[in-house]
Design a protein around this motif. Structure first.
Motif, PDB file in Angstrom:
ATOM      1  N   GLN A 601     -10.235   3.968 -34.087  1.00 33.40           N
ATOM      2  CA  GLN A 601      -9.886   3.384 -32.797  1.00 33.40           C
ATOM      3  C   GLN A 601     -11.120   2.884 -32.047  1.00 33.40           C
ATOM      4  O   GLN A 601     -11.080   1.855 -31.375  1.00 33.40           O
ATOM      5  CB  GLN A 601      -9.134   4.399 -31.938  1.00 33.40           C
ATOM      6  N   THR A 605     -11.605  -0.757 -30.530  1.00 38.57           N
ATOM      7  CA  THR A 605     -11.872  -0.945 -29.094  1.00 38.57           C
ATOM      8  C   THR A 605     -13.116  -1.800 -28.885  1.00 38.57           C
ATOM      9  O   THR A 605     -13.149  -2.675 -28.013  1.00 38.57           O
ATOM     10  CB  THR A 605     -12.048   0.424 -28.405  1.00 38.57           C
ATOM     11  N   ASN A 609     -12.943  -5.533 -27.243  1.00 42.54           N
ATOM     12  CA  ASN A 609     -13.720  -5.867 -26.047  1.00 42.54           C
ATOM     13  C   ASN A 609     -14.881  -6.808 -26.363  1.00 42.54           C
ATOM     14  O   ASN A 609     -15.767  -6.990 -25.528  1.00 42.54           O
ATOM     15  CB  ASN A 609     -14.245  -4.593 -25.384  1.00 42.54           C
TER      16      ASN A 609
END
Length: 690
Positions: A601, A605, A609
């Motif tokens: 994860q 992430t 981003n």
């Protein structure tokens, strides 16, 4: 029509079309606006073909057309340099622009800004042609800034959408950073060489190769400084790390813009500029190394971001970033002709992919989320087959155009001796697998597998777009897309339940077919003359100690042999592995990507981003600017200027006058006493200094 008249026709015909559609579009109407602009770009394309033929016959041109002003012995003028590099770029720009103009008739048919759009894209074509035809730095800078301005207008074409306004401001501001370096570089050129004319600068570049900047305590080679500053301009325009952040957001503009600006022309301006400046870059190993490392970072790390995108246009946008990185790496390896070759092949297959994506978006009623698609092959056969050709070219499939240029870049980096070439080689090799994976992830999710469209549309659409990565990142970093009223040419997005996709009209599919032809074949026919046939011998200079292309020439045994022998090469195996992985993960076992995302994860992430570049820029640069302005407003303006200088000086005058007025009493003996005191003080001072 003589050849020198054709030189003027190439840029001025699109300018005439832009003026006609822009100023008189209201009276001309939609039909005549697109007829005139398309006819003018078609005329420009025809003239470019004739010029190309004359250049191939050995007719070159380098001279002024119009003197603008002369100041301090320096002339600023419009001039053309017509050689093989220019002729190639003119053909690419005018041909892709013509396809985009035709495509726009179908894509923008319901848009209220129809005439304005045609005016903008014709004006963009004029600006780009002025840039590539320039024979001096002043005109280069004019074209450079003009394409930036028109891209700002086009990205924010739907100016009622906050996301579009944010995107075009972002593009404009990031490009200003690069353009500042570019302008400093041009200023240094004028300072060192005393001229802005290419021929004068290149003729004297060897004599200034060892010039050192007159900075105390520092040893800065002026030529290296010039090259790096010019390349900073290219980093902004060609979206290289860390000035790449504007390009993905620029997908807010209509799809034809993505094909014209962000695949074929504007973003390649930086690549063209460095190739044009090869006599300068070849004398600076430091600059070449800098170029190569920046390109390697962009090629690999922007490719990673393409893997997790769900917006069809953004996948292709990150692909564009990655491929621009490949071109930049080739420049760093002194393989300028390879970079231009990839620029040309990429222009065709990437424009094809963008226009294919636009066709899919039309068929899906302007839903861009690939998770809502699937099985479109059955409904959009022309779009499917042309998109497949574009994807195969992009990943470097043997015999397709992208293979010849991409494989040549990898070879050039392998043979290069520029510092940093080992890192770049690993990056471009790894990028082959990444490119194949995200390209065919998109291809399989869009055209194959389960049909996911028209299912509980409203709820699904809301969820899908709420999850979108950065469609509407505002200055504070919030995601706000589903609150935006999108006032473009369709008022609803996505297919209704039970509704089926449809193939696009011929004005959309014809450009797809015409772009698919060079995407498939142009590499096969152009690789030998462009890379090893001395095609750019008069336009590009390569130093003797940069032998990458010479070594590649020894290994080259023809286009067919190059493709045939590549089936056992590492790049081909990596590309095939990428395609196979995408098929397995997204067609056979779609549960695996979800499990990987859950397991890693933190990586997801980070990628979602975009390595936090946008957040950092918002916090550091935008937030810092706001913080600095608040501080200066509060303390600099109110305390220092108003409080101390303006009001403070007034208070001081008031206090002094309050003291002085006591001496203005009106009594004669007060004045007599003051006069005596004054005489006493003056005499004391005089005697003191004697």
């Amino acid at each position: 029509m003589d050849i020198q008249t054709l030189y003027l026709v190439v840029p001025l015909a699109p300018l005439f079309g832009a003026i006609a559609a822009g100023l008189f579009g209201k009276w001309l109407g939609r039909t005549w606006s697109h007829r005139i602009t398309i006819a003018m770009v078609g005329l420009s394309f025809y003239a470019a073909i004739q010029i190309f033929r004359s250049v191939m016959d050995g007719h070159l041109f380098d001279g002024p057309v119009y003197t603008w002003l002369t100041s301090g012995g320096t002339s600023f003028y419009v001039g053309f340099l017509i050689d093989r590099l220019t002729a190639t770029m003119m053909l690419v720009v005018t041909s892709v622009s013509l396809m985009v103009h035709i495509y726009t008739i179908g894509y923008m048919k319901e848009d209220p800004g129809y005439q304005r759009f045609f005016s903008y894209i014709s004006l963009f074509t004029f600006s780009m042609l002025m840039l590539v035809m320039a024979n001096n730095f002043m005109q280069l800078f004019f074209g450079w800034e003009a394409v930036g301005l028109v891209s700002y207008l086009l990205i924010g074409f739907w100016f009622t959408r906050p996301t579009a306004i944010y995107a075009n401001l972002k593009a404009f501001l990031v490009n200003r950073v690069g353009d500042f370096g570019f302008l400093l570089g041009i200023g240094l050129v004028l300072m060192v060489f005393g001229s802005l004319n290419y021929a004068d600068v290149f003729a004297n570049v060897v004599s200034h190769a060892d010039d050192v900047a007159p900075i105390a305590g520092m040893h800065v080679n002026l030529l290296t400084a010039i090259c790096i500053l010019l390349f900073i301009g290219a980093m902004g325009k060609s979206a290289q790390f860390p000035l790449h952040v504007w390009l993905p957001d620029s997908m807010e503009g209509p799809t034809p813009i993505s094909a014209l600006i962000h695949a074929a022309t504007m973003v390649t301006a930086g690549i063209f500029m460095v190739a044009r400046m090869s006599p300068m870059f070849e004398l600076s190993e430091t600059a070449l190394s800098f170029v190569m490392i920046i390109g390697a970072i962009t090629a690999l790390f922007m490719g990673f971001l393409g893997i997790i995108q769900n917006d069809i246009k953004r996948v292709i946008a990150y692909s564009t970033l990655s491929q621009l990185g490949y071109m930049t790496v080739a420049l760093g390896a002194s393989a300028y002709s390879v970079a231009i070759f990839h620029l040309m092949t990429h222009a065709f297959f990437k424009a094809l992919l963008f226009l294919g994506a636009g066709s899919v978006i039309m068929g899906m009623h302007h839903d861009q989320d690939i998770r809502n698609m699937g099985g479109l092959r059955k409904y959009m056969k022309i779009t499917w087959i042309t998109s497949l050709i574009g994807s195969l070219a992009l990943i470097g499939t043997p015999f397709f155009s992208g293979f010849y240029s991409k494989d040549s870049i990898i070879e050039a980096v392998e043979y290069s001796h520029t510092p940093g070439h080992s890192i770049a080689y690993v990056a471009v090799l790894a990028g082959v697998f990444v490119t194949a994976f995200y390209s065919f992830r998109m291809y399989f999710l869009v055209f194959h597998g389960e049909e996911r469209f028209g299912k509980a549309h409203d709820a699904h659409h809301e969820v899908a777009h709420t999850k979108h990565d950065d469609h509407a990142v505002h200055a504070d970093g919030d995601h706000d897309e589903h609150h935006v009223e999108e006032e473009d040419h369709d008022h609803h997005h996505g297919l209704a339940p039970g509704e089926k996709p449809h193939e696009s009209p011929w004005v959309v599919t014809l450009p797809l077919i015409l772009l698919a032809i060079p995407s498939a074949f142009i590499g096969y026919f152009a690789v030998e003359p462009m890379l090893f046939g001395g095609y750019f011998k008069d336009a590009i200079f390569i130093a003797e100690h940069h032998e990458a292309l010479a070594e590649m020439h020894e290994e080259f045994h023809g286009a067919f042999a190059m493709a045939f022998h590549s089936f056992l090469s590492l790049p081909f195996l990596l590309a095939a592995s990428g395609v196979a992985s995408a098929w397995f993960f997204y067609m056979k076992r779609p549960d695996i990507p979800a499990a990987i995302q859950k397991r890693f994860q933190w990586i997801y992430t980070l990628l979602d981003n975009k390595y936090y570049f946008d957040r950092f820029n918002d916090w550091f640069f935008a937030g810092g600017a706001r913080g600095a302005s608040t501080f200066l407003g509060r303390y600099g303006d109110k305390v220092l200027i108003d409080g101390l200088l303006v009001n403070g000086s007034a208070k001081m005058v008031g206090k002094i006058s309050g003291i002085v007025r006591h001496f203005q009493s009106g009594y004669i003996y007060h004045y007599a006493f003051t006069m005596i005191t004054g005489v006493f003080v003056l005499l004391t001072i005089r005697n003191w200094f004697e």
